[in-house]
Design a protein around this motif. Structure first.
Motif, mmCIF file in Angstrom:
data_model
loop_
_atom_site.group_PDB
_atom_site.id
_atom_site.type_symbol
_atom_site.label_atom_id
_atom_site.label_comp_id
_atom_site.label_asym_id
_atom_site.label_seq_id
_atom_site.Cartn_x
_atom_site.Cartn_y
_atom_site.Cartn_z
ATOM 1 N N UNK A 109 0.837 -1.210 0.000
ATOM 2 C CA UNK A 109 0.000 0.000 0.000
ATOM 3 C C UNK A 109 0.875 1.265 0.000
ATOM 4 N N UNK A 110 2.012 1.179 0.677
ATOM 5 C CA UNK A 110 2.938 2.315 0.634
ATOM 6 C C UNK A 110 3.397 2.569 -0.805
ATOM 7 N N UNK A 111 3.569 1.476 -1.562
ATOM 8 C CA UNK A 111 4.139 1.622 -2.907
ATOM 9 C C UNK A 111 3.113 2.070 -3.954
ATOM 10 N N UNK A 112 1.839 2.102 -3.568
ATOM 11 C CA UNK A 112 0.809 2.504 -4.539
ATOM 12 C C UNK A 112 1.018 3.943 -5.001
ATOM 13 N N UNK A 113 0.486 4.239 -6.192
ATOM 14 C CA UNK A 113 0.591 5.602 -6.715
ATOM 15 C C UNK A 113 -0.149 6.578 -5.787
ATOM 16 N N UNK A 114 0.512 7.689 -5.477
ATOM 17 C CA UNK A 114 -0.070 8.661 -4.531
ATOM 18 C C UNK A 114 -1.413 9.199 -5.014
ATOM 19 N N UNK A 115 -1.507 9.440 -6.350
ATOM 20 C CA UNK A 115 -2.765 9.993 -6.874
ATOM 21 C C UNK A 115 -3.921 9.047 -6.597
ATOM 22 N N UNK A 116 -3.662 7.730 -6.774
ATOM 23 C CA UNK A 116 -4.720 6.729 -6.546
ATOM 24 C C UNK A 116 -5.119 6.749 -5.067
ATOM 25 N N UNK A 117 -4.106 6.855 -4.209
ATOM 26 C CA UNK A 117 -4.399 6.860 -2.776
ATOM 27 C C UNK A 117 -5.233 8.088 -2.411
ATOM 28 N N UNK A 118 -4.866 9.239 -2.962
ATOM 29 C CA UNK A 118 -5.610 10.473 -2.628
ATOM 30 C C UNK A 118 -7.061 10.330 -3.099
ATOM 31 N N UNK A 119 -7.239 9.881 -4.359
ATOM 32 C CA UNK A 119 -8.607 9.774 -4.903
ATOM 33 C C UNK A 119 -9.409 8.742 -4.102
ATOM 34 N N UNK A 120 -8.784 7.600 -3.757
ATOM 35 C CA UNK A 120 -9.488 6.555 -3.003
ATOM 36 C C UNK A 120 -9.941 7.079 -1.643
ATOM 37 N N UNK A 121 -9.036 7.781 -0.961
ATOM 38 C CA UNK A 121 -9.368 8.286 0.380
ATOM 39 C C UNK A 121 -10.476 9.340 0.300
ATOM 40 N N UNK A 122 -10.362 10.230 -0.694
ATOM 41 C CA UNK A 122 -11.407 11.254 -0.855
ATOM 42 C C UNK A 122 -12.745 10.567 -1.174
ATOM 43 N N UNK A 123 -12.691 9.557 -2.055
ATOM 44 C CA UNK A 123 -13.905 8.807 -2.400
ATOM 45 C C UNK A 123 -14.507 8.140 -1.173
ATOM 46 N N UNK A 124 -13.651 7.535 -0.358
ATOM 47 C CA UNK A 124 -14.121 6.866 0.860
ATOM 48 C C UNK A 124 -14.824 7.870 1.782
ATOM 49 N N UNK A 125 -14.166 9.023 1.980
ATOM 50 C CA UNK A 125 -14.738 10.037 2.893
ATOM 51 C C UNK A 125 -16.083 10.522 2.350
ATOM 52 N N UNK A 126 -16.108 10.772 1.042
ATOM 53 C CA UNK A 126 -17.326 11.270 0.408
ATOM 54 C C UNK A 126 -18.481 10.276 0.603
ATOM 55 N N UNK A 127 -18.216 8.992 0.343
ATOM 56 C CA UNK A 127 -19.294 7.985 0.439
ATOM 57 C C UNK A 127 -19.659 7.726 1.902
ATOM 58 N N UNK A 128 -18.622 7.556 2.749
ATOM 59 C CA UNK A 128 -18.929 7.201 4.145
ATOM 60 C C UNK A 128 -19.670 8.332 4.875
ATOM 61 N N UNK A 129 -19.394 9.585 4.472
ATOM 62 C CA UNK A 129 -20.103 10.659 5.168
ATOM 63 C C UNK A 129 -21.565 10.753 4.718
ATOM 64 N N UNK A 130 -21.903 10.028 3.649
ATOM 65 C CA UNK A 130 -23.312 10.049 3.230
ATOM 66 C C UNK A 130 -24.080 8.841 3.801
ATOM 67 N N UNK A 131 -23.353 7.935 4.505
ATOM 68 C CA UNK A 131 -24.028 6.762 5.092
ATOM 69 C C UNK A 131 -24.944 7.200 6.239
ATOM 70 N N UNK A 132 -26.084 6.527 6.342
ATOM 71 C CA UNK A 132 -27.071 6.907 7.368
ATOM 72 C C UNK A 132 -27.151 5.880 8.499
ATOM 73 N N UNK A 133 -26.534 4.693 8.286
ATOM 74 C CA UNK A 133 -26.677 3.660 9.315
ATOM 75 C C UNK A 133 -25.408 3.523 10.156
ATOM 76 N N UNK A 134 -25.610 3.278 11.434
ATOM 77 C CA UNK A 134 -24.468 3.103 12.346
ATOM 78 C C UNK A 134 -23.688 1.857 11.954
ATOM 79 N N UNK A 135 -24.409 0.797 11.577
ATOM 80 C CA UNK A 135 -23.738 -0.458 11.209
ATOM 81 C C UNK A 135 -22.848 -0.254 9.976
ATOM 82 N N UNK A 136 -23.397 0.450 8.958
ATOM 83 C CA UNK A 136 -22.625 0.712 7.742
ATOM 84 C C UNK A 136 -21.351 1.483 8.056
ATOM 85 N N UNK A 137 -21.478 2.514 8.881
ATOM 86 C CA UNK A 137 -20.308 3.318 9.241
ATOM 87 C C UNK A 137 -19.319 2.505 10.075
#
Lengths: 268, 275
Positions: free
Chosen positions: A15-43
């Protein structure tokens, strides 16, 4: 960036060796989706997912928990406030004089939901910090064509955060040297006045420093243009590899699947 | 020798009304080592900022090599005159030493190959090649000072200005910096420093300029540092070595030592004579 994260980011896992751009986009995507979750279990699932990856890349949990103390403080404050200000099913009530205080289940759920959203987002950013050096993150932003002015602001904020921190430490020492008690309550009028004065002085010094930094930049030929021209052309070896893309898709898809399960009513 | 900086009737006031310079006239010769001395608030830093076109003359003229300092010429002037600020934290802001040193050359629009060559050579000149990939905030004060100097050297200016270069440096840092200043001077650079360290000025400079209340009070060789009138007027102090010899009885030798080297040779002469 502090030494703790610098040491973590210098490890060599896949994971350290992954391309930084991919890591940034993945993390931003994760934050974007997870902050729209409505269930405690999902989060909770999303948060556990990030924690498993953090563990897999060799991140020790106890220093992370110490560093995230403010998140837990914030979560505690939410749980203290939300049950009493959110209308819903009453679970407990107290009479204080003429005042009736009621705690609701909806309030507790809302507080936990907000706390988990914050925790999952902060852990996702921690994952990025723990697997990527700050310099690589900055270069990643540049390669993603983030406006140079924004990248510059982030760089300056981090750099001078440490300088101001050192300044604050020196001021703290100087106060102690003149017999000031650092442990007194902040509700003490004298202590409040001192803190206000320290903040004011720090602000004035920061203004002065900002002017000197700008002068020093002008002295080295700065004219407002981006100086990161060398990052604009992406070399062949810097191109995103298939493995990076697959990892990024997998990461975002996992989070997306939680969202879909929640939307389909399977969790919630 | 040709002048590389000429200042004529320079006046400068800050917005809040402080008149910092009140008619400065000064010539600095190419390849000279100039120390500008004066108490705090005398106008040293204000004057230095004019040499780099960070301050523009309000009244009077400043010429750097063949250019008159103005809004029009400020960018070219900054490539000819490098300025090392007193506090390296004001100057260093990048994530690594190498990136910071390349800031100036990149602003000059040089090719990436040329930038790499200049950065390597600047790091070598101040002996910090091993720190190239370190983050500046992990360095000691003395190391940061060297990074700040490298950042200016990479622009290859003919004239380098140092504002209080020895402030807060430990003896080892001072020695290292003196060596760097010596190397730069040997390379043919003109070095101008602002300081109130009279010992350093006596030891290092070949021209002394004493500024007081925005005016040039005196200029000349280090001999002016033992003139009681100048020292008193400028709120300075005699060089330490000179202070010792001032207390000794006259011996008929009118040579007045101001540096340790000169003092040693005078003491040897006295011993030889008395034997």
């Amino acid at each position: 960036m502090n030494i703790f994260f610098e040491q973590l980011s210098s490890k060599q896992t896949s994971i350290h060796k992954l391309d930084t751009r991919v890591k940034i986009i993945s993390v931003v995507g994760f934050i974007f989706i997870s902050s729209s979750l409505q269930s405690i279990l999902g989060l909770a699932v999303g948060t556990t997912f990030i924690m498993i990856i953090l563990k897999a890349v060799g991140t020790p949990f106890s220093p992370i928990v110490q560093r995230l103390a403010w998140v837990f403080l914030f979560g505690g404050a939410l749980i203290l406030v939300f049950p009493f200000i959110t209308p819903g099913r009453e679970i407990s009530s107290w009479e204080v004089g003429n005042l009736s205080i009621t705690a609701t289940q909806e309030g507790i759920d809302k507080a936990i939901l907000l706390f988990l959203r914050l925790l999952s987002a902060v852990l996702a950013v921690t994952l990025l910090n723990a697997t990527t050096s700050f310099r690589e993150i900055i270069n990643g932003f540049r390669k993603l064509h983030m406006p140079a002015i924004l990248v510059g602001i982030i760089e300056f904020t981090v750099r001078y955060f440490f300088v101001l921190g050192e300044e604050l430490t020196r001021m703290k020492l100087a106060r102690r040297a003149r017999a000031y008690d650092l442990n007194q309550s902040i509700f003490n009028r004298k202590a409040l006045k001192t803190i206000a004065q320290v903040i004011a002085v720090l602000f004035i010094r920061s203004m002065g420093r900002a002017e000197r930094v700008y002068f020093a930049m002008l002295a080295r030929g700065y004219g407002g243009e981006s100086y990161g021209k060398e990052h604009q052309a992406i070399k062949r070896r810097e191109r995103v590899q298939i493995a990076d893309i697959l990892w990024g898709i997998g990461f975002v898809c996992f989070t997306l699947s939680i969202k879909l399960l929640e939307a389909g009513g399977f969790i919630g | 020798m040709v002048n590389c900086i000429e200042v004529r009737d320079l006046f400068f006031s800050y917005e809040e009304g402080t008149q910092a310079l009140k008619g400065i006239n000064l010539d600095i010769k190419k390849n000279s080592r100039v120390a500008i001395l004066g108490p705090n608030g005398a106008g040293k830093s204000t004057l230095l900022l004019h040499f780099n076109a960070l301050n523009l003359p309000q009244t009077g003229k400043v010429r750097v090599e063949d250019l008159e300092v103005s809004k029009k010429t400020e960018k070219i002037v900054r490539t000819k005159v490098g300025m090392v600020f007193q506090d390296p934290d004001d100057q260093i802001f990048s994530m690594t030493v190498r990136e910071d040193v390349s800031f100036g050359p990149l602003n000059m629009g040089l090719s990436s190959e040329e930038v790499v060559v200049r950065v390597e050579s600047a790091l070598r000149a101040v002996r910090i090649e091993d720190l190239a990939d370190k983050a500046p905030y992990h360095l000691s004060y003395g190391q940061k000072k060297r990074v700040a100097i490298a950042g200016v050297l990479a622009m290859r200016p003919d004239i380098i200005i140092f504002d209080e270069p020895f402030a807060y440096l430990d003896p080892r840092g001072k020695k290292g910096l003196l060596q760097i200043l010596g190397d730069l001077s040997e390379e043919g650079k003109t070095i101008v420093i602002a300081t109130h360290d009279v010992d350093l000025a006596a030891e290092w400079a070949d021209k002394i300029v004493v500024i007081q209340e925005g005016k040039v009070l005196a200029e000349g060789d280090k001999g002016i540092l033992i003139d009681p009138y100048i020292i008193e007027q400028a709120d300075l102090d005699f060089p330490t070595v000179a202070k010792i010899f001032k207390e000794l009885p006259e011996d008929g030798d009118f040579f007045f030592p101001m540096t340790i080297e000169e003092a040693v040779s005078k003491i040897k002469r006295i011993i030889r004579r008395n034997n």
